[in-house]
Design an enzyme around this catalytic site. Structure first.
Site, mmCIF file in Angstrom:
data_model
loop_
_atom_site.group_PDB
_atom_site.id
_atom_site.type_symbol
_atom_site.label_atom_id
_atom_site.label_comp_id
_atom_site.label_asym_id
_atom_site.label_seq_id
_atom_site.Cartn_x
_atom_site.Cartn_y
_atom_site.Cartn_z
ATOM 1 N N TYR A 61 14.572 50.264 -5.780
ATOM 2 C CA TYR A 61 15.085 50.968 -4.269
ATOM 3 C C TYR A 61 15.198 49.817 -3.424
ATOM 4 O O TYR A 61 16.129 49.518 -2.624
ATOM 5 C CB TYR A 61 14.363 51.910 -3.643
ATOM 6 C CG TYR A 61 14.702 53.449 -4.584
ATOM 7 C CD1 TYR A 61 15.809 53.834 -4.150
ATOM 8 C CD2 TYR A 61 13.844 53.664 -5.590
ATOM 9 C CE1 TYR A 61 16.274 55.043 -5.086
ATOM 10 C CE2 TYR A 61 14.138 54.956 -6.114
ATOM 11 C CZ TYR A 61 15.240 55.437 -5.769
ATOM 12 O OH TYR A 61 15.689 56.834 -6.535
ATOM 13 N N ASN A 98 25.810 60.642 -0.875
ATOM 14 C CA ASN A 98 25.257 59.057 -1.051
ATOM 15 C C ASN A 98 23.850 58.853 -0.149
ATOM 16 O O ASN A 98 23.833 59.378 0.886
ATOM 17 C CB ASN A 98 26.438 58.342 -0.516
ATOM 18 C CG ASN A 98 27.780 58.516 -1.200
ATOM 19 O OD1 ASN A 98 27.651 58.861 -2.505
ATOM 20 N ND2 ASN A 98 28.829 58.317 -0.946
ATOM 21 N N ILE A 99 23.187 57.636 -0.636
ATOM 22 C CA ILE A 99 21.920 57.254 0.238
ATOM 23 C C ILE A 99 22.297 56.012 0.905
ATOM 24 O O ILE A 99 21.308 55.438 1.216
ATOM 25 C CB ILE A 99 20.909 57.426 -0.818
ATOM 26 C CG1 ILE A 99 20.982 56.194 -2.107
ATOM 27 C CG2 ILE A 99 20.791 58.651 -1.432
ATOM 28 C CD1 ILE A 99 19.768 56.165 -2.785
ATOM 29 N N HIS A 115 20.756 63.813 -0.433
ATOM 30 C CA HIS A 115 19.953 63.176 -1.551
ATOM 31 C C HIS A 115 19.143 62.078 -0.781
ATOM 32 O O HIS A 115 18.512 61.230 -1.295
ATOM 33 C CB HIS A 115 20.975 62.646 -2.593
ATOM 34 C CG HIS A 115 21.487 63.830 -3.515
ATOM 35 N ND1 HIS A 115 22.482 63.154 -4.305
ATOM 36 C CD2 HIS A 115 21.111 64.790 -3.531
ATOM 37 C CE1 HIS A 115 22.755 64.422 -4.968
ATOM 38 N NE2 HIS A 115 21.985 65.401 -4.579
#
Ligand SMILES: [Zn+2]
Length: 239
Positions: A61, A98-99, A115
């Protein structure tokens, strides 16, 4: 009908997926074999992976967050932000899978990030503890202010429940126009939301260069950065 201006009192819901951000060049972190550093992404984005190897998950991430900081919203994001400004957020709900935060960076407000977001961390012990904004790589010693537990990406992993499902159901139930952008209309959750929208008589529009074959009234087989500015221009023509 497709290019008619939108009635002034219409409620619009837009569900967006990866296709909306494709033109921004958001990296997928998959090699030719669909793997990231030898792992299937589906095996990194899980609660099990976090329990087994949090450092691996953090690194994944961190890399995505740093890469996303390098890209910009595209004309599709900008068009949705413009639509929302014209209608007002109470009549234009933007839901995204979408993140990447690009809708917000384009000026959209109150985006339902079903999300989660790359740009926040959450307590691994209690989802109700305060979210923590993050830019760049996550500090390894960062802890939840409320309880001292480790912080994890505030991202919905495989096997976890998407956020805000009640709110999503409520806005879709109240909408007159439902637009699916860059996400499959035959796979959950888009398919389920189209069904809800249809059940209340909403007009259902799909924007996808590769139409999903879902049950839409209108399909625009174009990239969202092309179709959305044109659609929003037409909808707002009289304003
Ligand atoms: Zn906590």
């Amino acid at each position: 009908m497709p290019d008619a201006p939108l009635p002034t009192d219409a409620h619009v819901v837009v569900l967006s997926g990866a296709g909306l951000s494709a033109a921004s060049g958001v990296p997928t972190f998959r090699d030719a074999h669909g793997l990231w550093e030898g792992h299937r992404v589906e095996d990194v984005a899980t609660p099990d992976a976090w329990a087994r190897d949090p450092e691996l998950v953090r690194r994944f991430y961190d890399l995505r967050r740093v890469a996303c900081a390098e890209v910009d919203p595209n004309p599709g994001h900008a068009a949705l932000a413009r639509l929302q400004r014209a209608l007002g957020p109470e009549r234009c709900a933007l839901i995204t899978q979408n993140i990447d935060g690009l809708l917000g960076r384009a000026g959209a407000v109150d985006v339902v990030e079903m999300h989660g977001s790359l740009w926040r961390l959450q307590c691994e012990a209690d989802v109700d503890h305060p979210r923590v904004p993050v830019v760049g790589a996550q500090r390894r010693d960062a802890r939840c202010e409320a309880c001292g537990a480790a912080l994890r990406p505030d991202v919905v992993w495989f096997g976890e429940m998407p956020y805000d499902l009640d709110r999503i159901e409520r806005v879709v139930t109240g909408c007159d126009v439902f637009v699916s952008v860059g996400t499959s209309g035959v796979v959950y959750p888009a398919a389920g939301l189209v069904s809800v929208a249809r059940s209340v008589g909403a007009r259902c529009v799909e924007i996808n260069p590769h139409p999903s074959g879902g049950r839409f009234d209108e399909v625009r087989a174009e990239p969202s950065e092309v179709a959305l500015p044109a659609l929003v221009d037409a909808w707002l023509a009289d304003r």
